[in-house]
Design a protein around this motif. Structure first.
Motif, PDB file in Angstrom:
ATOM      1  N   LYS A  80       0.844  -1.209   0.000  1.00 22.08           N
ATOM      2  CA  LYS A  80       0.000   0.000   0.000  1.00 22.08           C
ATOM      3  C   LYS A  80       0.874   1.251   0.000  1.00 22.08           C
ATOM      4  N   ASN A  92      -0.743   5.679   7.635  1.00 23.47           N
ATOM      5  CA  ASN A  92      -2.188   5.647   7.877  1.00 23.47           C
ATOM      6  C   ASN A  92      -2.940   6.622   6.964  1.00 23.47           C
ATOM      7  N   ASN A  93      -2.498   7.883   6.951  1.00 23.77           N
ATOM      8  CA  ASN A  93      -3.269   8.888   6.209  1.00 23.77           C
ATOM      9  C   ASN A  93      -2.972   8.863   4.716  1.00 23.77           C
ATOM     10  N   CYS A 133      -1.018   6.550   2.848  1.00 26.27           N
ATOM     11  CA  CYS A 133      -1.165   5.233   2.197  1.00 26.27           C
ATOM     12  C   CYS A 133      -2.557   4.639   2.466  1.00 26.27           C
ATOM     13  N   GLY A 134      -3.218   5.130   3.482  1.00 28.28           N
ATOM     14  CA  GLY A 134      -4.574   4.660   3.776  1.00 28.28           C
ATOM     15  C   GLY A 134      -4.625   3.281   4.419  1.00 28.28           C
ATOM     16  N   LYS A 136      -5.354   0.938   7.314  1.00 34.71           N
ATOM     17  CA  LYS A 136      -6.082   0.971   8.593  1.00 34.71           C
ATOM     18  C   LYS A 136      -5.316   0.102   9.580  1.00 34.71           C
TER      19      LYS A 136
END
Ligand code: XMP
Length: 537
Positions: A54, A201-202, A204-205, A207
């Motif tokens: 990711k 987290n933000n 590459c997204g 969770k």
């Protein structure tokens, strides 16, 4: 159906390692953020990667990007359609690849620095520091570089600077590419973890989903899928943390179709085989066979003083005994029509071993032949099953606690495969083993009683090949000497000797000389590693 792979279960980040001493810390920080990640050498070709990350992080490096022998990434990294963050050398590699310039700078930055974050007005570029509450005086970070970006590549923006380095953090104006000159992975960079979190987290997204709580059911499901309804697995257990946790998770997954074998080689700690049997069988329910092969091992060790020879004898004899026992279990399984064949061999390999074996720098020099069960596979034609392969040691300990493995075992110091044989200097005999077992047992008992066990990385007693004169009662004695060793270390590559309160050493010494027949003197080893090693042999 193909077996579920870890990347099908968790969003993953790829870390490309250029050989920095801090590279593994990037992995640690991501894991702490609940993000699964893997580190591969920087030479990894994207086309050969069997999973899609990711996001990608490029590590630091001891090299200069412009040096002739400098390592470079596959340019496909920047065409993978995922965010990329370069750290230190990683930033310089990103700048160079995109047409920027990197040079040695007159003002090197080592240690703490304060960076000023700039707002570019470009939401994508500002995303790396967005949402981080940065103190007015700047963000405190840790630097370690002599080179720096000397001209910004086209389409990149400056997002942070220091007084001596105008491009301390950069970002592409339209692609999710970021570079930081400082090291967010080291704890000295106070908000470093927030920066890594912002990226993984933000940007590459990913969770957060990676935790030992989530690992257990997923790993059990994966093992069940691999083994099918009847597949049988065998594996060696030693009573150490890794093999116990691996055995317990196998038992949770396939019950008695996992067959644990413990070989008593005659050089274990006091009552070790009995204690391990009780814990694994009675407390944890694992299907375990203990083989007492102590006569065989001690017979072969007779007259042997050379440490490497001891290691070889113990390693080879272990394989022989294990294979013999495995063959018996295999035969019993073949005769029982309700059981499938033994197809798998359990190994407690951990992630640092995996990283080490595929390191860009190559495996580090082996100072001693460390004995493991790796040699088993070739002859046995079994496939490997390695449930801890993705885990760091502290993750294994957390897993152990969740699997109800007793706390004293989960926090246990490491114990070498060749056991007391490499702590008896000179010939290993049953009598010498008993003397050392007794002294070691007292030593560890007193360390625990003093509440110091968890502060020490490894403690043990060694039996020296000398005799000293003493006086016990009214009689003169001419007896053996025990050396006590206790070290603090992060990774066992370097170690400091542990500073005991004098009273604790006094009590240990007095108990050993009073209670252990044949010992009239106790010394404490105050050698760090290097120049010493942790073990005496
Ligand atoms: P040294 O003595 O190399 O020890 O500084 C570092 C760590 O490795 C362990 N060690 C061994 N472990 N087989 C093992 O399984 C071996 O032959 C061996 N030699 C050392 C040592 O106990 C310490 O934790």
């Amino acid at each position: 159906m193909a077996s579920a792979e870890i990347h099908d279960l968790y969003d993953s980040i790829l870390i490309l390692d250029f050989g920095s001493q801090y590279s593994h810390l990037i992995t640690r920080r991501c894991r702490e953020l609940g993000v699964y990640c893997e580190m591969l050498p920087c030479t990894q070709k994207m086309a050969d990667l069997s999973w899609k990350p990711k996001g990608i992080i490029l590590s630091g490096s001891p090299y200069s990007v412009y040096a002739e022998d400098a390592p470079h990434v596959d340019p496909a990294v920047f065409e993978a359609g995922v965010p990329v963050m370069g750290i230190c050398y990683g930033l310089q590699e990103m700048a160079l690849t995109h047409g920027g310039k990197v040079e040695a700078h007159t003002h090197r930055e080592y240690g703490f620095a304060r960076i000023t974050v700039e707002k570019t007005g470009n939401a994508g570029a500002d995303a790396l520091f967005a949402g981080i509450d940065i103190p007015e005086e700047g963000m405190t970070v840790w630097m370690s570089h002599g080179d720096q970006v000397a001209s910004l590549p086209p389409h990149f923006l400056t997002v942070a600077h220091t007084p001596t380095s105008p491009w301390t953090a950069i970002a592409h104006e339209s692609k999710p590419f970021y570079g930081v000159q400082f090291h967010p992975e080291v704890t000295h960079s106070k908000q470093g973890k927030l920066v890594i979190g912002s990226f993984v987290n933000n940007i590459c997204g990913v969770k957060p989903g990676w935790s030992m709580e989530s690992f257990i059911p997923k790993e059990i499901a994966r093992i069940r899928e691999i083994c099918g309804d009847k597949g049988q697995v065998i594996g060696a257990v030693s009573g150490g943390v890794d093999s116990t946790v691996a055995a317990k998770i196998m038992h949770e997954a396939i019950g008695d179709r996992f067959h644990a074998i413990m070989v008593d080689n005659g050089v274990l700690r006091k009552d070790e085989a009995k204690k391990v049997k009780k814990m694994l069988t009675d407390d944890l329910g694992v299907n375990l066979t203990v083989v007492d092969a102590s006569d065989l091992f001690l017979g072969r060790l007779k007259g042997v003083e050379d440490p490497e020879k001891k290691r070889k004898i113990i390693g080879n004899t272990f394989i022989e005994v294990f294979e013999e026992e495995a063959a018996k279990i295999e035969k019993a399984c073949a005769e029982d029509k309700s059981k499938g064949p033994i197809e798998w061999l359990l190994q407690g390999t951990l992630y640092p071993d995996v990283i080490e074996s595929i390191s860009f720098k190559g495996p580090s020099a082996t100072i001693k032949t460390h004995h493991n069960v790796g040699g088993l596979l070739e002859d046995m034609k079994l496939k490997l099953i390695e449930p801890l392969r993705e885990l760091f040691k502290d993750e294994v300990r957390a897993l152990g606690r969740l699997l109800n493995i007793p706390a004293h075992l989960v926090g246990r110091h490491p114990f070498p495969g060749p056991g007391l044989a490499i702590r008896i200097l000179g010939e290993v005999t049953r009598e010498q083993v008993q003397i050392l077992q007794h002294a070691d047992d007292i030593y560890i008992e007193e360390i625990r009683a003093a509440g110091l066990y968890d502060q020490i990385s490894q403690a043990f007693a060694a039996l020296l090949p000398v005799r000293a004169v003493g006086v016990q009662g009214d009689a003169r004695t001419y007896d053996q000497v025990i050396a006590l060793r206790a070290v603090s270390t992060e990774d066992f590559m370097t170690a400091d000797w542990f500073e005991f309160p004098a009273g604790v050493l006094k009590k240990i010494s007095s108990r050993i000389t009073n209670e252990v027949r044949g010992i009239n003197r106790v010394t404490y080893d105050i050698t760090s590693k290097p120049p010493g090693t942790v073990e005496w042999l």
